[in-house]
Design a protein around this motif. Structure first.
Motif, PDB file in Angstrom:
ATOM      1  N   THR A   1      11.975   5.048  -9.024  1.00 43.60           N
ATOM      2  CA  THR A   1      10.546   5.146  -9.325  1.00 43.60           C
ATOM      3  C   THR A   1       9.767   4.512  -8.185  1.00 43.60           C
ATOM      4  O   THR A   1      10.318   3.723  -7.402  1.00 43.60           O
ATOM      5  CB  THR A   1      10.188   4.441 -10.639  1.00 43.60           C
ATOM      6  N   GLY A   2       8.489   4.843  -8.074  1.00 41.44           N
ATOM      7  CA  GLY A   2       7.719   4.275  -6.979  1.00 41.44           C
ATOM      8  C   GLY A   2       6.225   4.361  -7.186  1.00 41.44           C
ATOM      9  O   GLY A   2       5.723   5.180  -7.964  1.00 41.44           O
ATOM     10  N   PHE A   3       5.523   3.496  -6.452  1.00 42.42           N
ATOM     11  CA  PHE A   3       4.061   3.474  -6.456  1.00 42.42           C
ATOM     12  C   PHE A   3       3.560   3.361  -5.035  1.00 42.42           C
ATOM     13  O   PHE A   3       4.008   2.502  -4.273  1.00 42.42           O
ATOM     14  CB  PHE A   3       3.534   2.286  -7.269  1.00 42.42           C
ATOM     15  N   ASP A   4       2.635   4.238  -4.679  1.00 41.01           N
ATOM     16  CA  ASP A   4       1.937   4.145  -3.397  1.00 41.01           C
ATOM     17  C   ASP A   4       0.675   4.993  -3.504  1.00 41.01           C
ATOM     18  O   ASP A   4       0.756   6.221  -3.549  1.00 41.01           O
ATOM     19  CB  ASP A   4       2.811   4.646  -2.246  1.00 41.01           C
ATOM     20  N   PRO A   5      -0.502   4.360  -3.563  1.00 40.59           N
ATOM     21  CA  PRO A   5      -1.744   5.123  -3.745  1.00 40.59           C
ATOM     22  C   PRO A   5      -2.102   5.994  -2.553  1.00 40.59           C
ATOM     23  O   PRO A   5      -3.001   6.837  -2.661  1.00 40.59           O
ATOM     24  CB  PRO A   5      -2.790   4.030  -3.970  1.00 40.59           C
TER      25      PRO A   5
ATOM     26  N   ILE B   1       7.645  -0.465  -4.396  1.00 43.48           N
ATOM     27  CA  ILE B   1       6.217  -0.650  -4.181  1.00 43.48           C
ATOM     28  C   ILE B   1       5.965  -0.357  -2.714  1.00 43.48           C
ATOM     29  O   ILE B   1       6.386  -1.096  -1.834  1.00 43.48           O
ATOM     30  CB  ILE B   1       5.762  -2.078  -4.524  1.00 43.48           C
ATOM     31  N   GLY B   2       5.290   0.771  -2.450  1.00 42.73           N
ATOM     32  CA  GLY B   2       5.146   1.278  -1.085  1.00 42.73           C
ATOM     33  C   GLY B   2       6.185   2.344  -0.832  1.00 42.73           C
ATOM     34  O   GLY B   2       7.365   2.148  -1.146  1.00 42.73           O
TER      35      GLY B   2
ATOM     36  N   PRO C   1       6.862   9.113  -9.702  1.00 46.28           N
ATOM     37  CA  PRO C   1       5.667   8.292  -9.484  1.00 46.28           C
ATOM     38  C   PRO C   1       5.218   7.593 -10.760  1.00 46.28           C
ATOM     39  O   PRO C   1       5.139   8.209 -11.827  1.00 46.28           O
ATOM     40  CB  PRO C   1       4.628   9.308  -9.008  1.00 46.28           C
ATOM     41  N   LEU C   2       4.946   6.312 -10.659  1.00 50.83           N
ATOM     42  CA  LEU C   2       4.427   5.521 -11.767  1.00 50.83           C
ATOM     43  C   LEU C   2       3.310   4.620 -11.249  1.00 50.83           C
ATOM     44  O   LEU C   2       3.130   4.473 -10.038  1.00 50.83           O
ATOM     45  CB  LEU C   2       5.534   4.642 -12.372  1.00 50.83           C
ATOM     46  N   SER C   3       2.580   4.007 -12.160  1.00 51.97           N
ATOM     47  CA  SER C   3       1.605   3.005 -11.740  1.00 51.97           C
ATOM     48  C   SER C   3       2.343   1.781 -11.215  1.00 51.97           C
ATOM     49  O   SER C   3       3.529   1.587 -11.484  1.00 51.97           O
ATOM     50  CB  SER C   3       0.712   2.605 -12.906  1.00 51.97           C
ATOM     51  N   ARG C   4       1.632   0.938 -10.494  1.00 58.37           N
ATOM     52  CA  ARG C   4       2.265  -0.273  -9.956  1.00 58.37           C
ATOM     53  C   ARG C   4       2.818  -1.146 -11.076  1.00 58.37           C
ATOM     54  O   ARG C   4       3.945  -1.649 -10.990  1.00 58.37           O
ATOM     55  CB  ARG C   4       1.269  -1.063  -9.113  1.00 58.37           C
ATOM     56  N   ASP C   5       2.036  -1.331 -12.132  1.00 57.52           N
ATOM     57  CA  ASP C   5       2.497  -2.170 -13.233  1.00 57.52           C
ATOM     58  C   ASP C   5       3.712  -1.562 -13.927  1.00 57.52           C
ATOM     59  O   ASP C   5       4.612  -2.290 -14.370  1.00 57.52           O
ATOM     60  CB  ASP C   5       1.362  -2.376 -14.239  1.00 57.52           C
ATOM     61  N   GLU C   6       3.738  -0.224 -14.035  1.00 58.01           N
ATOM     62  CA  GLU C   6       4.885   0.431 -14.665  1.00 58.01           C
ATOM     63  C   GLU C   6       6.144   0.259 -13.827  1.00 58.01           C
ATOM     64  O   GLU C   6       7.237   0.045 -14.368  1.00 58.01           O
ATOM     65  CB  GLU C   6       4.592   1.913 -14.882  1.00 58.01           C
TER      66      GLU C   6
END
Length: 321
Positions: free
Chosen positions: A175-179, A154-155, A193-198
């Motif tokens: 895997t990772g999430f960062d908008p 996350i980040g 890349p995945l959604s935060r919840d994923e």
């Protein structure tokens, strides 16, 4: 204002010396003072009339910054600025900057070291042997191969990408999430890349790499932990407030999580009555992930160079306000 009236202040530091800071003061013809502030009142007294302030963890509130000289600069030792009221700084005309590019490898190494120790359950082997045990299956269970492990981030800033590169060497899926990072850059770093919840819902190892903001406080709470795969591991070398520590301790006791590596905490030093002190399978360090001889020297040098630019009225390298 003449150079003779300039004032550089260190509110607090844990590095053992301030040679770079004192050299910056001399170069600007400024006075130098060093303190060990903890409270708002102590910090306010220390920075009164200061033109440049080097700050570690002392609270930089509106009241504190209002006591500084007009047009003053605050240099935060490190990346996070959650102890600095940025909105108040903008209102007051105080320039704030940080040092975002020191100790990247050290923090990534620290997070990876915690991850490997927990994933391979080294602590359980060690305590088993010390208790007189030698049979593997009585010491550990559910030992997942790293090649069958998903590491979720996350980040995806500098440290996260450096950590991802280390874990990829062991064959982990990343895997990772960062908008704030474009998808093509995420994929170029070898991260799916995945959604935060994923990310939270599929990571066997979840590592946090975001700043502490009102939006990210308790990002990992009881509900988030319940969505994580049973037996997952949490790594946090970012900011303690990202995690609900009571919920984390409960999940470690219940076995929902099999381990946690924590370098940061909501309150530092960690309170004596923290449930994390009695929770099983936790590796803790005292906000030390950044630390090495080289990184500390670089941090102090870069922060002091920024303070000197502030004293001279020059553009700041890493301005936040």
């Amino acid at each position: 204002m003449s150079d003779a009236t300039l004032k550089l202040v260190v509110t607090d530091q844990a590095f053992g010396n301030t040679r770079h800071e004192q050299a910056a003061a001399r170069a600007a013809g400024a006075t130098f003072a060093e303190f060990a502030c903890r409270s708002e009142d102590e910090t306010l007294d220390a920075v009164r009339g200061a033109n440049a302030v080097l700050n570690n963890f002392a609270p930089m509130t509106r009241k504190v910054m209002a006591a500084m000289a007009p047009g003053a600069v605050v240099v935060r030792y490190g990346v996070g600025v959650d102890n600095v009221d940025l909105a108040a700084a903008r209102d007051l005309g105080v320039r704030v900057c940080n040092v975002p590019d020191y100790g990247v490898d050290e923090v990534a190494d620290h997070a990876a070291a915690m991850t490997l120790a927990l994933a391979r359950k080294l602590g359980r082997y060690d305590s088993g042997i010390r208790a007189g045990e030698w049979k593997i299956d009585r010491m550990v269970d559910g030992l997942r191969s790293l090649r069958d492990t998903t590491v979720g981030l996350i980040g995806l800033g500098r440290i996260a990408r450096a950590y991802a590169a280390r874990m990829a060497v062991f064959g982990c899926r990343i895997t990772g999430f960062d908008p704030f990072v474009p998808e093509d850059q995420i994929r170029a770093a070898g991260i799916t890349p995945l959604s935060r919840d994923e990310v939270i819902g599929t990571a066997n190892i979840l590592s946090l790499h975001v700043p502490l903001t009102p939006e990210t406080r308790h990002l990992i709470n009881a509900a988030a932990i319940a969505r994580m795969p049973k037996g997952a591991i949490l790594i946090n070398c970012s900011r303690g407030g990202l995690v609900d520590e009571d919920a984390l301790a409960t999940a470690l006791v219940s076995g929902q999580l099999s381990g946690a590596g924590l370098d940061v905490f909501e309150k530092e030093p960690l309170p004596p009555d923290s449930p994390l002190r009695k929770a099983p399978h936790v590796i803790m360090s005292p906000h030390a992930a950044f630390y090495s001889d080289a990184s500390v020297d670089a941090l102090q040098r870069l922060a002091s160079e920024e303070a000197l630019r502030g004293l001279r009225g020059e553009p700041l390298r890493c301005a936040l306000t």
